[in-house]
Design a protein around this motif. Sequence first.
Motif, PDB file in Angstrom:
ATOM      1  N   ALA A  40      38.844 -10.467   7.200  1.00  0.00           N
ATOM      2  CA  ALA A  40      39.664 -11.362   7.997  1.00  0.00           C
ATOM      3  C   ALA A  40      41.127 -11.204   7.605  1.00  0.00           C
ATOM      4  O   ALA A  40      41.438 -10.742   6.503  1.00  0.00           O
ATOM      5  CB  ALA A  40      39.207 -12.804   7.808  1.00  0.00           C
ATOM      6  N   PRO A  41      42.046 -11.590   8.475  1.00  0.00           N
ATOM      7  CA  PRO A  41      43.469 -11.465   8.162  1.00  0.00           C
ATOM      8  C   PRO A  41      43.830 -12.171   6.862  1.00  0.00           C
ATOM      9  O   PRO A  41      43.494 -13.339   6.662  1.00  0.00           O
ATOM     10  CB  PRO A  41      44.150 -12.131   9.358  1.00  0.00           C
ATOM     11  N   GLY A  42      44.493 -11.452   5.972  1.00  0.00           N
ATOM     12  CA  GLY A  42      44.932 -12.020   4.714  1.00  0.00           C
ATOM     13  C   GLY A  42      43.854 -12.201   3.671  1.00  0.00           C
ATOM     14  O   GLY A  42      44.117 -12.787   2.621  1.00  0.00           O
ATOM     15  N   LYS A  43      42.655 -11.709   3.925  1.00  0.00           N
ATOM     16  CA  LYS A  43      41.550 -11.861   2.991  1.00  0.00           C
ATOM     17  C   LYS A  43      40.977 -10.507   2.596  1.00  0.00           C
ATOM     18  O   LYS A  43      41.213  -9.497   3.254  1.00  0.00           O
ATOM     19  CB  LYS A  43      40.453 -12.744   3.586  1.00  0.00           C
ATOM     20  N   GLU A  44      40.207 -10.510   1.513  1.00  0.00           N
ATOM     21  CA  GLU A  44      39.578  -9.292   1.040  1.00  0.00           C
ATOM     22  C   GLU A  44      38.334  -8.969   1.865  1.00  0.00           C
ATOM     23  O   GLU A  44      37.743  -9.839   2.507  1.00  0.00           O
ATOM     24  CB  GLU A  44      39.198  -9.420  -0.434  1.00  0.00           C
ATOM     25  N   ARG A  45      37.961  -7.720   1.830  1.00  0.00           N
ATOM     26  CA  ARG A  45      36.770  -7.288   2.539  1.00  0.00           C
ATOM     27  C   ARG A  45      35.524  -7.895   1.897  1.00  0.00           C
ATOM     28  O   ARG A  45      35.384  -7.911   0.675  1.00  0.00           O
ATOM     29  CB  ARG A  45      36.690  -5.762   2.541  1.00  0.00           C
ATOM     30  N   GLU A  46      34.604  -8.386   2.732  1.00  0.00           N
ATOM     31  CA  GLU A  46      33.405  -9.051   2.255  1.00  0.00           C
ATOM     32  C   GLU A  46      32.154  -8.409   2.844  1.00  0.00           C
ATOM     33  O   GLU A  46      32.158  -7.931   3.977  1.00  0.00           O
ATOM     34  CB  GLU A  46      33.423 -10.538   2.622  1.00  0.00           C
ATOM     35  N   LEU A  47      31.096  -8.436   2.063  1.00  0.00           N
ATOM     36  CA  LEU A  47      29.807  -7.943   2.538  1.00  0.00           C
ATOM     37  C   LEU A  47      29.190  -8.977   3.471  1.00  0.00           C
ATOM     38  O   LEU A  47      29.061 -10.145   3.122  1.00  0.00           O
ATOM     39  CB  LEU A  47      28.883  -7.661   1.369  1.00  0.00           C
ATOM     40  N   VAL A  48      28.781  -8.536   4.646  1.00  0.00           N
ATOM     41  CA  VAL A  48      28.174  -9.415   5.640  1.00  0.00           C
ATOM     42  C   VAL A  48      26.667  -9.237   5.697  1.00  0.00           C
ATOM     43  O   VAL A  48      25.912 -10.210   5.698  1.00  0.00           O
ATOM     44  CB  VAL A  48      28.785  -9.168   7.033  1.00  0.00           C
ATOM     45  N   ALA A  49      26.221  -7.999   5.772  1.00  0.00           N
ATOM     46  CA  ALA A  49      24.795  -7.721   5.895  1.00  0.00           C
ATOM     47  C   ALA A  49      24.491  -6.358   5.304  1.00  0.00           C
ATOM     48  O   ALA A  49      25.325  -5.455   5.330  1.00  0.00           O
ATOM     49  CB  ALA A  49      24.344  -7.776   7.355  1.00  0.00           C
ATOM     50  N   LEU A  50      23.291  -6.216   4.786  1.00  0.00           N
ATOM     51  CA  LEU A  50      22.862  -4.983   4.140  1.00  0.00           C
ATOM     52  C   LEU A  50      21.410  -4.695   4.498  1.00  0.00           C
ATOM     53  O   LEU A  50      20.570  -5.599   4.491  1.00  0.00           O
ATOM     54  CB  LEU A  50      23.011  -5.101   2.617  1.00  0.00           C
ATOM     55  N   THR A  51      21.112  -3.457   4.794  1.00  0.00           N
ATOM     56  CA  THR A  51      19.736  -3.028   5.003  1.00  0.00           C
ATOM     57  C   THR A  51      19.484  -1.760   4.204  1.00  0.00           C
ATOM     58  O   THR A  51      20.324  -0.865   4.153  1.00  0.00           O
ATOM     59  CB  THR A  51      19.418  -2.806   6.495  1.00  0.00           C
ATOM     60  N   THR A  52      18.317  -1.697   3.580  1.00  0.00           N
ATOM     61  CA  THR A  52      17.957  -0.550   2.764  1.00  0.00           C
ATOM     62  C   THR A  52      17.029   0.372   3.543  1.00  0.00           C
ATOM     63  O   THR A  52      16.487   0.018   4.592  1.00  0.00           O
ATOM     64  CB  THR A  52      17.270  -0.984   1.467  1.00  0.00           C
ATOM     65  N   SER A  53      16.830   1.572   3.010  1.00  0.00           N
ATOM     66  CA  SER A  53      15.914   2.519   3.641  1.00  0.00           C
ATOM     67  C   SER A  53      14.480   2.019   3.619  1.00  0.00           C
ATOM     68  O   SER A  53      13.658   2.463   4.426  1.00  0.00           O
ATOM     69  CB  SER A  53      16.007   3.882   2.953  1.00  0.00           C
TER      70      SER A  53
END
Length: 127
Positions: A40-53
Amino acid sequence: LRFSCRLWGGLVQPGGSLRVSCVASGSIFSIHDMAWHSQAPGKERELVALTTSAGRADYADSVKGRFTISRDNARNTPYLQMNNLKPEDTAIYYCKAEITTSQSLGAVTGYRTDDYWGRGTQVTVSS
């Protein structure tokens, strides 16, 4: 290897839905974890969702019950389905894929695993 992403409708009203996808192509040996991040503007990158093999999926608390991550391994494509969007979801979304590639030099084939980042796609939720 090429890794590109596409946004299906980047501007939506609160409560609406959007779908984001990426496609990997090239000398792909295998694809491991895939993830979506937001910034988001002015914020650090964040993990939203993750899927594994192996098929496991994890989500940030803020999107649980609203976002769904999936993958089409045959097409080397991860998807993020975003439902019931809120203004606070407004951000640039990035896909990251852990990919093992192969390179052949005569009788020798080498392998390496790297993280690939797609170009960010803007998601805007506003009334």
